[in-house]
Design an enzyme around this catalytic site. Sequence first.
Site, PDB file in Angstrom:
ATOM      1  N   SER A  91     -68.977 -49.597  18.102  1.00 28.11           N
ATOM      2  CA  SER A  91     -67.932 -48.593  18.352  1.00 28.11           C
ATOM      3  C   SER A  91     -68.543 -47.199  18.489  1.00 28.11           C
ATOM      4  O   SER A  91     -69.644 -46.939  18.004  1.00 28.11           O
ATOM      5  CB  SER A  91     -66.936 -48.552  17.195  1.00 28.11           C
ATOM      6  OG  SER A  91     -66.333 -49.798  16.999  1.00 28.11           O
TER       7      SER A  91
HETATM    8  N1  SAH Z   1     -68.745 -53.392  13.527  1.00 34.88           N
HETATM    9  C1  SAH Z   1     -69.690 -53.659  14.585  1.00 34.88           C
HETATM   10  C2  SAH Z   1     -69.048 -53.696  15.955  1.00 34.88           C
HETATM   11  C3  SAH Z   1     -68.284 -54.899  16.117  1.00 34.88           C
HETATM   12  S1  SAH Z   1     -67.777 -55.419  17.714  1.00 34.88           S
HETATM   13  C4  SAH Z   1     -70.827 -52.679  14.600  1.00 34.88           C
HETATM   14  O1  SAH Z   1     -70.831 -51.750  13.794  1.00 34.88           O
HETATM   15  O2  SAH Z   1     -71.741 -52.864  15.404  1.00 34.88           O
HETATM   16  C5  SAH Z   1     -66.732 -56.713  17.113  1.00 34.88           C
HETATM   17  C6  SAH Z   1     -67.468 -57.897  16.555  1.00 34.88           C
HETATM   18  O3  SAH Z   1     -66.477 -58.810  16.074  1.00 34.88           O
HETATM   19  C7  SAH Z   1     -68.273 -58.660  17.593  1.00 34.88           C
HETATM   20  O4  SAH Z   1     -69.600 -58.771  17.157  1.00 34.88           O
HETATM   21  C8  SAH Z   1     -67.589 -60.018  17.661  1.00 34.88           C
HETATM   22  O5  SAH Z   1     -68.471 -61.099  17.884  1.00 34.88           O
HETATM   23  C9  SAH Z   1     -66.952 -60.101  16.284  1.00 34.88           C
HETATM   24  N2  SAH Z   1     -65.840 -61.047  16.162  1.00 34.88           N
HETATM   25  C10 SAH Z   1     -64.868 -61.361  17.055  1.00 34.88           C
HETATM   26  N3  SAH Z   1     -64.019 -62.246  16.545  1.00 34.88           N
HETATM   27  C11 SAH Z   1     -64.431 -62.518  15.284  1.00 34.88           C
HETATM   28  C12 SAH Z   1     -63.956 -63.360  14.241  1.00 34.88           C
HETATM   29  N4  SAH Z   1     -62.856 -64.118  14.382  1.00 34.88           N
HETATM   30  N5  SAH Z   1     -64.638 -63.385  13.084  1.00 34.88           N
HETATM   31  C13 SAH Z   1     -65.753 -62.631  12.903  1.00 34.88           C
HETATM   32  N6  SAH Z   1     -66.251 -61.814  13.854  1.00 34.88           N
HETATM   33  C14 SAH Z   1     -65.601 -61.744  15.030  1.00 34.88           C
END
Ligand code: SAH
Length: 223
Positions: free
Chosen positions: A66
Amino acid sequence: MFGKKPSLAEAQARMVEKQLAARYITDPRVLQVMAELPRHAFVAEELWGQAYKDTPLPIGYGQTISQPYMVAFMTQALQLSADGQATVLEIGTGSGYQAAILSRMAAKVYSIERIPELAEQARQNLDALGIDNVEIKVADGGYGWPEHAPYDGIVVTAAAPEVPAPLPAQLAEGAMLVIPTGPRRQQELLRLQRRGDRIIEERLAPVAFVPLIGEHGWEEDEY
Ligand code: SAH
């Protein structure tokens, strides 16, 4: 402190001043941690020059880290206790950057990621910075992580159509859950707080996050 090149350090200081402090990020702990932890250490080297810009960045597998402001805003919205003793759950580990920020304000961070390669990369990113109070597991985070509940804060960094029912149930008394919910391409950032048997809901801001994929989110081929 982390061997940054001076130009990256300058960019990071400017990011904190212009993107965070100037936009109502007022929690001094959030400003301090965002000034200290290098965001560039969570993206590929060819993106280091963009690491302190006001934008999300790709981290592989169609996912993004993000924009710095959103990380700061969500962290501030959790209102973690000042004693640093909170236990926090993050859903969507991604690069590990949000988990790293939380790790400096809490005693323990549990973080769930569904893509094993990203979980492994996040682990390496955190290890490289000597961060040892983040536990990551590969799973569908829509179920939360009941074994370690209740949490003093829960942050979801992927968007679900609605708040997954297991999550508010894992909040400690007075604790906040911050989560983007709504349609696939634009959502509302919600903050839910447990007060006894009740859950109070607030709308914080319009946002756009990658989808939460899974039982309580979207199907993988819907996007
Ligand atoms: N917080 C992260 C950015 C996350 S992007 C950072 O600081 O870099 C969102 C993430 O959520 C992605 O890596 C994606 O693979 C994950 N995601 C999507 N659905 C999910 C689920 N059901 N359980 C766990 N992770 C999930």
